[in-house]
Write a protein that holds these residues in place. Structure first.
Motif, PDB file in Angstrom:
ATOM      1  N   LEU A   1     -23.288 -36.503  -5.225  1.00 27.77           N
ATOM      2  CA  LEU A   1     -21.885 -36.740  -5.560  1.00 27.77           C
ATOM      3  C   LEU A   1     -21.681 -36.581  -7.060  1.00 27.77           C
ATOM      4  CD1 LEU A   1     -19.020 -37.634  -4.857  1.00 27.77           C
ATOM      5  CD2 LEU A   1     -19.788 -40.006  -5.127  1.00 27.77           C
ATOM      6  N   GLU A   2     -22.655 -37.030  -7.837  1.00 28.32           N
ATOM      7  CA  GLU A   2     -22.543 -36.915  -9.293  1.00 28.32           C
ATOM      8  C   GLU A   2     -22.492 -35.439  -9.709  1.00 28.32           C
ATOM      9  OE1 GLU A   2     -24.505 -39.205 -13.087  1.00 28.32           O
ATOM     10  OE2 GLU A   2     -25.838 -38.567 -11.461  1.00 28.32           O
TER      11      GLU A   2
ATOM     12  N   CYS B   1     -18.603 -33.113 -11.093  1.00 28.28           N
ATOM     13  CA  CYS B   1     -18.949 -32.892 -12.494  1.00 28.28           C
ATOM     14  C   CYS B   1     -17.690 -32.842 -13.358  1.00 28.28           C
ATOM     15  CB  CYS B   1     -19.740 -31.586 -12.636  1.00 28.28           C
ATOM     16  SG  CYS B   1     -18.840 -30.147 -11.982  1.00 28.28           S
ATOM     17  N   ARG B   2     -17.873 -32.820 -14.656  1.00 25.25           N
ATOM     18  CA  ARG B   2     -16.734 -32.747 -15.559  1.00 25.25           C
ATOM     19  C   ARG B   2     -15.918 -31.484 -15.296  1.00 25.25           C
ATOM     20  NH1 ARG B   2     -15.159 -37.398 -17.966  1.00 25.25           N
ATOM     21  NH2 ARG B   2     -17.030 -38.682 -18.251  1.00 25.25           N
ATOM     22  N   GLY B   3     -14.626 -31.654 -15.139  1.00 23.76           N
ATOM     23  CA  GLY B   3     -13.749 -30.538 -14.858  1.00 23.76           C
ATOM     24  C   GLY B   3     -13.509 -30.295 -13.379  1.00 23.76           C
ATOM     25  N   ALA B   4     -14.231 -31.026 -12.517  1.00 23.21           N
ATOM     26  CA  ALA B   4     -14.051 -30.853 -11.083  1.00 23.21           C
ATOM     27  C   ALA B   4     -12.780 -31.560 -10.613  1.00 23.21           C
ATOM     28  CB  ALA B   4     -15.263 -31.414 -10.342  1.00 23.21           C
ATOM     29  N   TRP B   5     -12.091 -30.924  -9.689  1.00 27.05           N
ATOM     30  CA  TRP B   5     -10.908 -31.508  -9.041  1.00 27.05           C
ATOM     31  C   TRP B   5      -9.987 -32.191 -10.071  1.00 27.05           C
ATOM     32  CZ3 TRP B   5     -15.322 -34.424  -6.454  1.00 27.05           C
ATOM     33  CH2 TRP B   5     -16.028 -33.582  -5.590  1.00 27.05           C
ATOM     34  N   PRO B   6      -9.473 -31.481 -11.025  1.00 24.85           N
ATOM     35  CA  PRO B   6      -8.770 -32.107 -12.156  1.00 24.85           C
ATOM     36  C   PRO B   6      -7.488 -32.853 -11.767  1.00 24.85           C
ATOM     37  CG  PRO B   6      -8.468 -29.726 -12.172  1.00 24.85           C
ATOM     38  CD  PRO B   6      -9.512 -30.008 -11.139  1.00 24.85           C
TER      39      PRO B   6
ATOM     40  N   HIS C   1     -14.019 -39.839 -14.306  1.00 24.22           N
ATOM     41  CA  HIS C   1     -13.274 -38.858 -15.107  1.00 24.22           C
ATOM     42  C   HIS C   1     -12.015 -38.359 -14.398  1.00 24.22           C
ATOM     43  CE1 HIS C   1     -14.388 -35.271 -12.706  1.00 24.22           C
ATOM     44  NE2 HIS C   1     -15.474 -35.989 -12.420  1.00 24.22           N
ATOM     45  N   LEU C   2     -11.836 -38.720 -13.117  1.00 23.13           N
ATOM     46  CA  LEU C   2     -10.676 -38.243 -12.353  1.00 23.13           C
ATOM     47  C   LEU C   2      -9.467 -39.105 -12.708  1.00 23.13           C
ATOM     48  CD1 LEU C   2     -12.451 -37.716  -8.895  1.00 23.13           C
ATOM     49  CD2 LEU C   2     -11.985 -36.002 -10.674  1.00 23.13           C
TER      50      LEU C   2
ATOM     51  N   CYS D   1     -20.879 -27.582  -8.295  1.00 23.91           N
ATOM     52  CA  CYS D   1     -19.994 -27.926  -9.408  1.00 23.91           C
ATOM     53  C   CYS D   1     -19.058 -26.765  -9.744  1.00 23.91           C
ATOM     54  CB  CYS D   1     -20.834 -28.296 -10.622  1.00 23.91           C
ATOM     55  SG  CYS D   1     -19.889 -28.619 -12.118  1.00 23.91           S
ATOM     56  N   SER D   2     -19.581 -25.538  -9.695  1.00 23.28           N
ATOM     57  CA  SER D   2     -18.755 -24.367 -10.055  1.00 23.28           C
ATOM     58  C   SER D   2     -17.590 -24.188  -9.091  1.00 23.28           C
ATOM     59  CB  SER D   2     -19.630 -23.104 -10.063  1.00 23.28           C
ATOM     60  OG  SER D   2     -20.233 -22.916  -8.785  1.00 23.28           O
ATOM     61  N   ILE D   3     -17.820 -24.580  -7.801  1.00 19.57           N
ATOM     62  CA  ILE D   3     -16.744 -24.502  -6.808  1.00 19.57           C
ATOM     63  C   ILE D   3     -15.741 -25.634  -7.047  1.00 19.57           C
ATOM     64  CG2 ILE D   3     -16.208 -24.657  -4.360  1.00 19.57           C
ATOM     65  CD1 ILE D   3     -17.415 -22.016  -5.146  1.00 19.57           C
ATOM     66  N   SER D   4     -16.254 -26.831  -7.311  1.00 24.93           N
ATOM     67  CA  SER D   4     -15.377 -27.993  -7.527  1.00 24.93           C
ATOM     68  C   SER D   4     -14.390 -27.733  -8.653  1.00 24.93           C
ATOM     69  CB  SER D   4     -16.216 -29.237  -7.843  1.00 24.93           C
ATOM     70  OG  SER D   4     -17.092 -29.553  -6.785  1.00 24.93           O
ATOM     71  N   ARG D   5     -14.849 -27.036  -9.694  1.00 30.21           N
ATOM     72  CA  ARG D   5     -13.979 -26.794 -10.845  1.00 30.21           C
ATOM     73  C   ARG D   5     -12.856 -25.811 -10.544  1.00 30.21           C
ATOM     74  NH1 ARG D   5     -18.950 -26.374 -15.176  1.00 30.21           N
ATOM     75  NH2 ARG D   5     -19.068 -28.610 -15.673  1.00 30.21           N
TER      76      ARG D   5
END
Length: 783
Positions: A376-377, A381-386, A410-411, A352-356
């Motif tokens: 995948l969930e 995560c929230r804030g990922a790939w905004p 959320h995307l 998740c930290s990388i995705s953000r």
């Protein structure tokens, strides 16, 4: 001068001879197409065929056993544009072999046995654009500039993995620009600095394993190579990676690594070099191995934001992926990336930290990996790939469509989602999705039925290769629907998808579609309904063959539209199928035939009734039965002296006069009368036959009434049958009143015949003559 005259004479003679050798060319190279490109590959040829002609523009002689290219072999190749000689056993080429190939654009001499290369070969190839001399046995390109006359050369492939050992400074003299240069040299140990410095190269492929040589070569490419591709090399240490330092200040825009090995130490140094390459926009990694766990000795220090925008990783093997770190060191490297492809690399989680930190990412392809719904969930995560717009998750291990949709909901900028070739199966009624989703691909996911889980915002939906039986989903914005390889028997309902522009429904169980169905899609521009089992009914053929403009709408028309039935047109294209009038109007035809049959039967019944056909048939049957009975002896005893055949209207004369006269005579005659002697309950025809057979004679009392009686006719017929069958004179005719021959009905043909061939007794009105009549009658009955 004499030498030039001799060459001119040779050319003339060869050209003239080849006009008569066109058939020989066809015989040697049977696969020549309309552009005069001849394929002579894999024919076990030991020499270049002699039957070539001047009109040949392309010649493929690859995969043969040619060892020697002579001066005269290609004299007629004045129009050759392509000459392919790869994978032969060529070890020598005459100096003037290519002298007449001034129009040649593509020459392939790869994978032969050439031990040296001569610049004379290429001296006259002014038009040559592509040259491949890889895979031979030479060690260098020669002492003199090999390619100096090839001013138009754009694609060059050279070197080999067995003996090519040195690149010299003069090797590339005369070449200014190359679109692609491939250097194959696993044994290359010498590269003279400056050899490539003057050549502007769009794409260079370097297949060498000596890092020291590679470093010197890269120094020459700093200001010229746009795309650098390294193949089959290993970077085991940081020192080896540091030799790539020249790339950090090069004009390189794309860096490709294929079949390359890295370690934690070398990848750390390599990434530090790449982030400083000011113009590097794209990094591609294919079929490579990373030996490490992601624990780098020092974090990557980036003084500025990396310009890299595109990263493509395919078939990357990380041998100890289960020990791999969270990649936190890469956070500062990925902020500017807009497109990432990581395919077939066994990815099961993105932290998740990388995705953000993918703050600029627009396109993400994680297909052919091991992502499951829970992972995948976490990854999304929230804030990922905004800013993500396109996401490819096909061929993973997803199994819960509701959870997949919720993980990505959320995307808000996501418009394209590919989750095909997962295993969703049954899907729920309600799901959450990104609010702006326009494209959804859920093909090949074993879905048996679509529900309202599918988002209403879609403009493109792909549900191909599932097990759907129908499509009854309301999608008001849908413009493209791909529903091939399912089990649909009809077109989808148009009111549910009113804005549909393109529909692909090929390879279903569709049997037909008609004007009403087709016309209900008012905005349809493309319909692909090929490869279905069409029932080519008259209505379907009439519509699809004559509907105006339908050929412009149907994709793959007419080759993919084949009739499956009826059998008379099975296998034919729908466009050309023709049915008979009977097949097109079968109900009407059957009705008309039934009516005609009924009328014929009715006519036969009426005709039979009028002509007493049944009685004729019974009589015929009786005749047959009688003929089957054993013949009686001519001297047998009869029960009656005579059987009397008469009309009921003449019964007064028969019963009051004739019977009284004959039965009261001395000796008396015994007569058989139907009123008196027929057996009650027995079929009347059998009674007639038995009575005639039991009587010595048959008396016919002829009158106008007799010829009007059907029964009298039967009795006459049976008596006539006996007359011819037993060859006796059993019939006695009594003419009670005169009968005109024309008054006798035609059906009494036997009576006409008997009256013309036999003497008959005529009843006299004069009483004086009546005694003579009775006397003659009694005499006839006795004999």
């Amino acid at each position: 001068m004499p030498n030039q005259l001799w060459k001119g004479w040779v050319i003339y003679m060869v050209i003239m001879a080849n006009f008569s050798e066109e058939k020989a060319t066809t015989r040697v190279c049977p696969s020549c197409d309309a552009t005069h490109f001849c394929d002579c590959s894999s024919m076990n040829l030991s020499t270049i065929p002699s039957g070539l002609t001047t009109d040949i523009t392309g010649l493929n002689l690859s995969y043969n056993s040619i060892k020697y290219v002579r001066e005269t072999d290609l004299l007629v190749g004045v129009n050759l544009r392509v000459l392919l000689l790869q994978f032969n056993q060529i070890w020598t080429i005459d100096k003037e072999s290519f002298i007449f190939l001034g129009k040649l654009e593509h020459l392939d001499l790869s994978n032969n046995k050439l031990t040296h290369l001569s610049p004379i070969w290429f001296r006259h190839l002014f038009s040559l654009q592509q040259l491949n001399i890889q895979g031979n046995l030479y060690t260098t390109l020669g002492e003199n500039p090999l390619l100096s006359n090839l001013k138009n050369l754009r694609y060059l492939h050279l070197g080999n993995n067995n003996s090519f050992s040195a690149i010299q400074k003069q090797d590339f003299d005369g070449i200014v620009v190359l679109e692609q240069l491939e250097i194959d040299g696993q044994r290359l140990r010498q590269y003279v600095s400056g050899s490539l410095i003057t050549v502007n190269i769009n794409h260079i492929i370097i297949n060498i394993n000596d890092v020291q040589v590679l470093s010197v070569m890269l120094e020459d490419l700093i200001n010229s190579a746009i795309c650098i591709e390294l193949r089959n090399i290993a970077f085991n240490t940081a020192n080896e990676s540091s030799l790539l330092e020249p790339m950090s200040h090069s004009v390189m825009e794309k860096f490709v690594l294929k079949n390359v090995l890295f370690t934690d130490a070398s990848i750390d140094k390599l990434l530090n070099i790449l982030v400083h390459a000011e113009q590097l926009l794209e990094l591609e990694l294919d079929n490579s191995v990373l030996q490490g766990t992601g624990h780098w000795h020092e974090p990557i220090k980036i003084k500025r934001k990396s310009p890299m925008e595109i990263v493509t990783i395919q078939r990357l093997t990380i041998e100890k992926f289960y020990l791999f770190s969270d990649l936190s060191s890469l956070k500062n490297l990925i902020g500017n990336i807009t497109k990432i492809t990581v395919v077939n690399t066994k990815v099961f989680l993105v932290p998740c930290s990388i995705s953000r930190h993918f703050s600029s990412l627009l396109y993400l392809d994680l297909s052919e990996n091991l992502l499951a719904d829970p992972n995948l969930e976490h990854s999304s995560c929230r804030g990922a790939w905004p800013l993500l717009q396109t996401f490819n998750l096909s061929q993973n291990t997803l199994g819960d469509l509701q959870m997949t949709g919720r993980s990505l909901s959320h995307l808000k900028y996501l418009t394209h989602l590919d989750i095909s070739q997962n295993n969703f199966g049954e899907i729920p009624e309600l799901c959450q999705w990104p609010e702006n989703l326009k494209y959804l691909n859920i093909s090949g996911t074993q879905i048996p039925k679509l529900t309202t889980c599918i988002p209403q915002t879609l403009e493109v939906l792909d549900v191909s290769s599932n097990i759907l039986n129908d499509f009854r989903l309301k999608l008001p914005h849908l413009k493209e629907l791909y529903i091939a390889k399912n089990k649909l028997k009809t077109l989808p309902d148009a009111p549910f998808i009113p804005n549909l522009v393109a529909l692909r429904i090929s390879r279903n169980k569709l049997t037909s579609f008609f004007k009403e169905e087709f016309g209900s899609f008012r905005k349809m521009e493309t319909l692909d309904a090929g490869d279905n089992n069409f029932i080519c009914s008259c209505e379907f053929l009439s519509f699809i063959q004559y509907q105006e403009g339908i050929a412009n709408v149907l994709a793959n028309w007419p080759e993919n539209y084949i009739c499956d039935s009826p059998s008379s047109v099975r296998g034919q294209q729908v466009k050309a199928a023709q049915l008979s009038l009977f097949e097109c109007h079968r109900t009407l035809a059957v009705s008309l035939i039934c009516i005609l049959v009924v009328l014929i039967i009715l006519f036969i019944v009426i005709l039979g009734y009028k002509l007493h056909v049944i009685w004729y048939m019974k009589m015929t049957w009786a005749w047959l039965q009688a003929k089957r009975k054993p013949r009686k002896s001519h001297n047998h005893d009869f029960c009656y002296d005579a059987f009397v055949s008469y009309s009921e209207r003449d019964s007064e004369w028969v019963e009051n006069l004739m019977v009284q006269e004959l039965e009261n005579a001395i000796p008396p005659f015994k007569l058989c009368l139907h009123k008196r002697d027929f057996v009650p309950g027995k079929w009347i025809v059998d009674n007639i036959i038995d009575s005639i057979e039991k009587s010595h004679k048959t008396l016919f009392v002829l009158s106008e009434h007799f010829v009007q009686s059907e029964w009298c006719k039967y009795e006459l017929e049976f008596s006539h049958f006996r007359l011819f069958d037993e060859h006796n004179d059993a019939a006695i005719l009594i003419l009670l009143e005169p009968i005109e021959e024309q008054t006798i009905p035609k059906r009494f043909c036997k009576l006409r015949k008997i009256m013309n061939t036999k003497t008959y007794l005529e009843w006299p009105l004069d009483e004086g003559q009546q005694q003579i009549f009775w006397f003659n009658l009694k005499i006839a009955l006795k004999y």
